[in-house]
Design a protein around this motif. Structure first.
Motif, PDB file in Angstrom:
ATOM      1  N   THR A 315       0.823  -1.214   0.000  1.00  0.00           N
ATOM      2  CA  THR A 315       0.000   0.000   0.000  1.00  0.00           C
ATOM      3  C   THR A 315       0.854   1.258   0.000  1.00  0.00           C
ATOM      4  OG1 THR A 315      -0.210  -0.458   2.335  1.00  0.00           O
ATOM      5  CG2 THR A 315      -2.142  -0.824   0.982  1.00  0.00           C
ATOM      6  N   ILE A 320      -1.102   1.279  -5.776  1.00  0.00           N
ATOM      7  CA  ILE A 320      -2.258   1.426  -4.897  1.00  0.00           C
ATOM      8  C   ILE A 320      -2.459   2.881  -4.465  1.00  0.00           C
ATOM      9  CG2 ILE A 320      -3.211   0.805  -2.635  1.00  0.00           C
ATOM     10  CD1 ILE A 320      -1.992  -1.987  -3.091  1.00  0.00           C
TER      11      ILE A 320
ATOM     12  N   ASP B  32      -9.479  -7.272   4.501  1.00  0.00           N
ATOM     13  CA  ASP B  32      -8.797  -7.417   5.789  1.00  0.00           C
ATOM     14  C   ASP B  32      -7.901  -6.224   6.068  1.00  0.00           C
ATOM     15  OD1 ASP B  32      -9.918  -9.913   6.279  1.00  0.00           O
ATOM     16  OD2 ASP B  32      -8.369 -10.931   5.109  1.00  0.00           O
ATOM     17  N   VAL B  33      -8.210  -5.493   7.129  1.00  0.00           N
ATOM     18  CA  VAL B  33      -7.407  -4.319   7.474  1.00  0.00           C
ATOM     19  C   VAL B  33      -6.102  -4.783   8.117  1.00  0.00           C
ATOM     20  CG1 VAL B  33      -7.303  -2.272   8.952  1.00  0.00           C
ATOM     21  CG2 VAL B  33      -9.387  -2.787   7.656  1.00  0.00           C
ATOM     22  N   VAL B  34      -4.987  -4.220   7.628  1.00  0.00           N
ATOM     23  CA  VAL B  34      -3.683  -4.652   8.146  1.00  0.00           C
ATOM     24  C   VAL B  34      -2.953  -3.546   8.896  1.00  0.00           C
ATOM     25  CG1 VAL B  34      -3.392  -6.425   6.384  1.00  0.00           C
ATOM     26  CG2 VAL B  34      -2.489  -4.134   5.973  1.00  0.00           C
ATOM     27  N   GLU B  55      -5.395   0.790   5.933  1.00  0.00           N
ATOM     28  CA  GLU B  55      -4.859  -0.004   4.832  1.00  0.00           C
ATOM     29  C   GLU B  55      -5.262  -1.461   4.949  1.00  0.00           C
ATOM     30  OE1 GLU B  55      -0.623   2.467   4.483  1.00  0.00           O
ATOM     31  OE2 GLU B  55      -0.611   0.287   4.698  1.00  0.00           O
ATOM     32  N   SER B  56      -5.607  -2.032   3.792  1.00  0.00           N
ATOM     33  CA  SER B  56      -5.714  -3.487   3.710  1.00  0.00           C
ATOM     34  C   SER B  56      -4.558  -3.939   2.831  1.00  0.00           C
ATOM     35  CB  SER B  56      -7.058  -3.893   3.113  1.00  0.00           C
ATOM     36  OG  SER B  56      -7.144  -3.432   1.785  1.00  0.00           O
ATOM     37  N   VAL B  57      -4.548  -5.208   2.424  1.00  0.00           N
ATOM     38  CA  VAL B  57      -3.431  -5.669   1.608  1.00  0.00           C
ATOM     39  C   VAL B  57      -3.416  -4.967   0.259  1.00  0.00           C
ATOM     40  CG1 VAL B  57      -2.443  -7.676   0.446  1.00  0.00           C
ATOM     41  CG2 VAL B  57      -3.310  -7.899   2.761  1.00  0.00           C
ATOM     42  N   LYS B  58      -4.591  -4.788  -0.318  1.00  0.00           N
ATOM     43  CA  LYS B  58      -4.663  -4.283  -1.684  1.00  0.00           C
ATOM     44  C   LYS B  58      -5.262  -2.882  -1.793  1.00  0.00           C
ATOM     45  CE  LYS B  58      -3.238  -8.189  -3.503  1.00  0.00           C
ATOM     46  NZ  LYS B  58      -1.856  -8.302  -4.007  1.00  0.00           N
ATOM     47  N   ALA B  59      -5.594  -2.264  -0.670  1.00  0.00           N
ATOM     48  CA  ALA B  59      -6.228  -0.956  -0.761  1.00  0.00           C
ATOM     49  C   ALA B  59      -5.785  -0.080   0.400  1.00  0.00           C
ATOM     50  CB  ALA B  59      -7.746  -1.100  -0.742  1.00  0.00           C
TER      51      ALA B  59
ATOM     52  N   GLU C 499      -1.562 -13.243   2.563  1.00  0.00           N
ATOM     53  CA  GLU C 499      -0.995 -11.904   2.440  1.00  0.00           C
ATOM     54  C   GLU C 499      -1.413 -11.002   3.595  1.00  0.00           C
ATOM     55  OE1 GLU C 499      -0.660 -10.201  -1.543  1.00  0.00           O
ATOM     56  OE2 GLU C 499      -1.780 -11.934  -2.265  1.00  0.00           O
ATOM     57  N   THR C 500      -2.548 -11.323   4.201  1.00  0.00           N
ATOM     58  CA  THR C 500      -2.992 -10.523   5.350  1.00  0.00           C
ATOM     59  C   THR C 500      -2.017 -10.677   6.502  1.00  0.00           C
ATOM     60  OG1 THR C 500      -5.266 -10.940   4.674  1.00  0.00           O
ATOM     61  CG2 THR C 500      -4.937 -10.078   6.888  1.00  0.00           C
ATOM     62  N   ALA C 503       1.212  -8.809   5.984  1.00  0.00           N
ATOM     63  CA  ALA C 503       1.152  -7.353   6.136  1.00  0.00           C
ATOM     64  C   ALA C 503       0.866  -6.929   7.580  1.00  0.00           C
ATOM     65  CB  ALA C 503       0.086  -6.778   5.202  1.00  0.00           C
ATOM     66  N   ARG C 504       0.111  -7.755   8.317  1.00  0.00           N
ATOM     67  CA  ARG C 504      -0.207  -7.366   9.693  1.00  0.00           C
ATOM     68  C   ARG C 504       1.017  -7.477  10.593  1.00  0.00           C
ATOM     69  NH1 ARG C 504      -6.258  -9.815  10.527  1.00  0.00           N
ATOM     70  NH2 ARG C 504      -7.294  -8.060   9.519  1.00  0.00           N
TER      71      ARG C 504
END
Lengths: 450, 123, 517
Positions: A315, A320, B32-34, B55-59, C499-500, C503-504
């Motif tokens: 991100t 993005i 999924d919010v990261v 942020e999520s993984v893709k947004a 992937e979650t 990133a977390r």
């Protein structure tokens, strides 16, 4: 045409399936005025043999570095690269793969990027490194932009002993941003004075101080004090390493208190290639990781719980965040980072230290020989690069020696022609490739010139 | 009193403090919010300023200050567990609390019925 | 009697391993490979070299302990095996069809690799005296000539390191040109279908971005564009052929409108492969355009770089080309202008040294091999193949737009509606079919986008096999075979990755277990 598999019959069948009578029908959206019927004015196709002949002819008009006594450095260094490196990077699975956006079928690339990040973090003494940037100079510009994001301050102070083309690249990259760039004068004879001047220039608007170690003139300076002054004023210390081989012998920037380390990684695994492609190394502390530019690879698991790797924290990136991205960068230097990782795996800490010390020894030897010949060397603490004051135009001397097939080094004026105090200075690098005969040849030729 | 913005934020007003978060629709759209980047305590914003990032993984999405005011508290739990935004967006997934500089600005926001109508029009 | 005879026909027993677990954890050719840090030795090196021995060092007391470097080493055979095993976990053009839209994954001729390694051209330092590198400067000069001729543009900056760096170079030239006239202006117009680097680049040049909507035909909405054009607009960044795989029909009119307000036209040349040798961007009114040598001119993608992004300029911007710039001297030797002189219009230096020489060599070798006739055929075959795929799939997938496409064809996920299968699932099922997935979810203007770019280097046989697989998958999705998609890929080295979690809790380097605590 050896690269094009479609036959005339194939083309006819395909046009029929599409339902058009000729290829021109597929270009109907091009405005008529811009459609070209004939060929552009360039030669027609050539066989492998014809192309090879042409390239060999061009090659014969160069002086190949390895064919002469060679002491040119200044941000790019000639080192021996083990044969295995070039073999492995030419494996098609590495060479002809794209950015690893589908992790299930690009674990090869992702795992070596993870290994690369670990190697870079360890040699720089930092918490985290990214998956590489274009090269050291653009990485240096990215570090300045990152320091602004972290500190929310705009003024970056650049050491005058930073590589001149790195200075120019930073100035250009920030030309239209809010950053203010202050560049101190070069101080080739007194590296400590450069550090003192940097300390004095820091104020409460300073986002970062950018300093090169070993610096452009080859001096090594302990930056621990400078880091403390930066941190006391809440500015970041950006340390630039253009000769990454030095990290095998010299205390790491991380150990001196650097907040961001930018490196040119070419020396490990990559050839000179007339200046590119090279390998930008970029490392920082954990707390700044979300402000970092470039791609990052991270560990995770797959649906069966098996360990694997993915590109992560994307991100931050342009695809993005678009105009709010940390950088506009899209690619890294994938294959150059692979070459680095392979060479570094072969070396290990034992080999890196040994190779670095060999570089240092050659340069100590060069310095002694120059001084024995009556030439003035400016350095006391150095790694594999030193600066000689020739007392006359270094560029002229270099040209005359080149005519005798000796490549003696970089005239400091080449990078900074406006600073007349640099006119007589010759920057010389001696790597493991320099033989005793090479050192003898260059010293005797220089002695003959001055 | 709960109000909504067109950017899918909710504002719960309790006396002179407004708590801000994102709606269920927003968390579903993000995935999924990261990571959540929160403002600093004491920072002041005008309506429409970027106040936080989710942020999520893709947004990734900016969270805008729905009204003028000063940040009085941030939800530090989100740092350790950003998934609260997904599991409990209207409750423990709140982002920050802010003072209300101009109560009149609240009138320009949607109530629940209006927001639900707004969501219907989006499809 | 020889006694080495053994059964050579497999016995008809169970088709799969029936859940047999191997003792090694490997599965035939699928071999688990640990990290260097887990297997290497901290006392070993795989490089033999002269020992420096004892000598008086001059490191200023900054010596580094070996253990502080903290890197294990491998012998040569171990290194060979480590990286060979890793390589086998990668998909690559050399192995199969790689229809990744907008990335132009074409065959990489090995002659180019050989030419990039000719010692007289590769073992050359960027700061050698210019008299000793005339061959390298000629390579740059010849490459410049090919690029200028193919694009119909009078000037070129070779040094940008990749496409996005080239964009930056182009927009900086635009800004410098406006500043020279006294007003940098405020906005850059970017179509909403643009690649993310475009707005990121505009922001780096201090511009605000205004998004221009697409029309129903997947092209820039000319009226919407014109409505935004006024003297606060510095320029437009437009990809042509665009990210929907379509040629911008109104491009000349767009250029005229942009020029009429004194703005400049930047073209993202990522998709030049569709038109090389057939259309010159200079004839379309473009002021500057980057060319991805790693796309159109087939320098290898290398797992994500290095790229190379030279920028060509029209007369209107030619004065703003950055350094280094090639100069022909009176004696016909070549030189490099390496510094901005007082009074120069150019805006500076994009990078140290002279750019991606290794890529120039590969691209020039590619261009010479193809020639003017071959390059034109490249464009035609690329466009033909994309239209062939489009025509062969349009009855089972949903085309995003009507009419012929250029070098790539775009589908939406409408054909998957109500099947429970999403674009991502469809892509992962393609992996099981033996293909690299197409580009998905880009461009953003099409729902669940699937962008397929075959390139000119695929045989019809390969295209037909691909069509067969895609038709099969489309039918399977409509038939409700959810398992085939939701669990895919089944046959890749790994299943879908989390992937979650990555990133977390980012784990970005290896650490020994105790250090990681």
């Amino acid at each position: 045409m050896r690269f094009l598999p479609l036959s005339e019959n194939n083309r006819r069948d395909m046009l029929e399936k599409i339902g058009v009578s000729s290829i021109d029908d597929l270009y109907v959206d091009v405005p008529k005025a811009a459609r070209r019927d004939g060929l552009v004015d360039l030669p027609t196709h050539a066989s492998e043999m014809q192309v090879e002949r042409h390239f060999n002819k061009l090659a014969s008009q160069n002086t190949q570095a390895g064919s002469v006594p060679f002491f040119v450095g200044g941000g790019a260094y000639r080192h021996h690269v083990p044969a295995l490196v070039d073999h492995l990077i030419q494996r098609g699975e590495f060479l002809t793969s794209y950015t690893p956006y589908q992790p299930e079928i690009t674990q090869g690339t992702l795992q070596y990027l993870y290994e690369f990040q670990t190697q870079v973090a360890n040699i720089t003494g930092m918490d985290v490194a990214n998956a590489s940037l274009y090269d050291g100079s653009t990485g240096c510009g990215e570090a300045v932009l990152m320091a602004r994001r972290v500190t929310r301050r705009k003024k970056a102070i650049l050491s005058g002993n930073l590589h001149g083309q790195y200075q120019d690249t930073v100035k250009t990259l920030t030309r239209f941003t809010e950053d203010e760039i202050q560049i101190l004068p070069a101080n080739p004879a007194k590296p400590e004075a450069d550090i003192e001047a940097l300390k004095a220039a820091i104020d409460d608007q300073t986002s970062c101080v950018v300093v090169q170690n070993p610096n452009f003139f080859g001096h090594l300076v302990d930056l621990t004090d400078l880091a403390e002054v930066c941190h006391a004023k809440k500015a970041l210390l950006v340390v630039v390493v253009t000769e990454v081989m030095s990290l095998g012998a010299v205390k790491s920037p991380g150990a001196m208190g650097a907040d961001i380390v930018v490196g040119e990684g070419q020396s490990i695994g990559n050839g000179l290639n007339f200046g590119g492609p090279y390998l930008g190394l970029f490392a920082t502390n954990q707390k700044y990781v979300r402000q970092m530019p470039g791609r990052l690879c991270g560990e995770t698991v797959d649906a069966n719980g098996e360990r694997g790797y993915v590109l992560t924290l994307s991100t931050r990136e342009q695809h993005i965040r678009r105009e709010k991205a940390t950088s506009n960068i899209c690619t890294n230097s994938g294959l150059c980072s692979l070459a680095f990782t392979i060479h570094m795996s072969l070396l290990g800490q034992v080999g890196l230290k040994k190779l670095a010390m060999l570089n240092h020894k050659k340069t100590v030897q060069l310095k002694s020989a120059l001084e024995a010949a009556g030439l003035k060397v400016l350095n006391t603490a150095f790694f594999n690069e030193i600066t000689v004051d020739l007392g006359k135009s270094a560029a002229d001397v270099v040209d005359r020696l080149a005519a005798k097939d000796i490549l003696a080094g970089v005239p400091a004026s080449r990078l900074n022609p406006k600073d007349s105090t640099l006119k007589n200075l010759l920057v010389m690098a001696a790597t493991e490739c320099a033989s005793d005969e090479d050192i003898e040849a260059v010293v005797s030729a220089l002695k003959g010139e001055v | 009193m709960t109000k909504y913005t067109k950017d899918h934020e909710w504002i719960i007003v309790d006396g002179d403090v407004a708590t801000v978060g994102i709606t269920d629709f927003a968390q579903k759209s993000l995935g999924d919010v990261v990571f959540v980047e929160l403002p600093e305590n004491g920072a002041s914003f005008s309506e429409g300023d970027d106040a936080a990032v989710v942020e999520s993984v893709k947004a990734a999405s900016e969270i805008y200050a729905p009204i003028d005011g000063e940040i009085t508290a941030v939800n530090e739990d989100l740092e350790a567990d950003p998934s609260l935004v997904n599991s409990d967006p209207m409750g423990s997934g709140w982002f920050f609390k802010m003072s209300i500089a101009d109560a009149g600005q609240l009138d320009g926001l949607m109530d629940e019925a209006a927001y639900n109508d707004y969501l219907k029009d989006l499809d | 009697m020889l006694r080495e005879g053994r059964p050579t026909t497999p016995e008809a027993i169970a088709n799969d391993a029936g859940g047999i677990e191997t003792f090694s954890g490997n599965r035939g050719l699928r071999i688990h490979e640990p990290l260097i840090f887990e297997n290497g030795s901290y006392n070993r090196t795989g490089v033999d070299m002269e020992d420096a021995g004892a000598f008086e060092t001059s490191l200023g007391g900054m010596d580094r302990e070996e253990s502080d470097i903290n890197l294990p080493g491998y012998s040569e055979p171990e290194t060979m095996r480590h990286f060979t095993r890793l390589s086998r976990k990668n998909y690559a053009i050399d192995m199969g069809f790689y229809p990744l839209g907008s990335c132009t994954m074409k065959h990489n001729p090995r002659l180019n690799e050989k030419m990039a390694r000719v010692p007289g051209l590769s073992d050359v330092h960027p700061l050698q005296p210019l008299s000793t590198v005339q061959g390298s400067l000629k390579v740059m000069d010849e490459l410049s000539h090919w690029l200028k001729t193919l694009t119909g543009m009078p000037a070129v900056a070779l040094s940008p390191k990749a496409g996005a760096h080239g964009e930056l170079c182009g927009v900086m030239a635009i800004r410098a040109a406006h500043e020279a006239k006294g007003d940098p202006r405020k906005y850059i117009l970017v179509p909403e279908s643009a690649h993310g680097t475009n707005p990121a680049t505009a922001a780096l040049c201090g511009y605000k971005v205004k998004a221009i909507p697409a029309n129903d035909e997947g092209r820039v909405d000319l009226e919407a564009l014109k409505a935004e054009l006024d003297e606060t607009v510095a320029g437009i960044m437009l990809t042509n052929p665009n990210t929907c795989g379509l040629f911008e029909r109104d491009i000349i009119e767009i250029a005229e409108a942009v020029h009429a307000i004194g703005a400049y036209f930047y073209c993202d040349g990522a998709n030049f492969n569709a038109i090389v040798g057939r259309v010159r961007p200079g004839d379309l009114g473009i002021d500057c355009m980057h060319i991805n040598l790693h796309k159109t001119f087939s320098t290898p993608h290398g797992g994500g770089g290095p790229g190379s992004g030279p920028v060509v300029f029209s007369d209107r911007l030619a004065d703003y080309v950055p350094v280094p710039d090639l100069v022909m001297l009176d004696d016909n030797s070549l030189s490099l202008k390496e510094h901005v002189e007082d009074g120069d219009a150019n805006f500076g230096r994009m990078t140290a040294f002279h750019g991606q020489m290794g890529m120039y060599l590969r691209a020039l070798s590619y261009m010479m091999s193809h020639g003017s006739d071959g390059l034109r055929q490249v464009a035609e075959d690329a466009v033909l193949s994309a239209n062939y795929l489009q025509a062969s799939l349009e009855d089972v997938m949903t085309r995003a737009f009507d009419g012929p496409c250029m070098h790539e064809c775009l589908f939406s996920d409408k054909f998957l509606k109500d099947t429970g299968v999403e674009t991502l699932d469809f892509a992962k099922a393609m992996i099981d079919e033996g293909y690299h997935p197409m580009t998905m979810y880009f461009p953003l203007v099409v729902h669940g986008a699937m962008l397929i770019e075959p390139t000119e280097t695929e045989s019809k046989h390969e295209l037909d096999n691909f069509i067969n697989s895609m038709r099969g998958l489309a039918s399977a999705a409509k038939a409700g075979e959810l398992d085939r998609f939701k669990g895919a890929p089944y046959y890749a080295p790994l299943r879908r990755l989390d992937e979650t979690a990555a990133a977390r809790n980012p784990v970005l380097k290896w650490q020994a277990a105790e250090a990681a605590e």
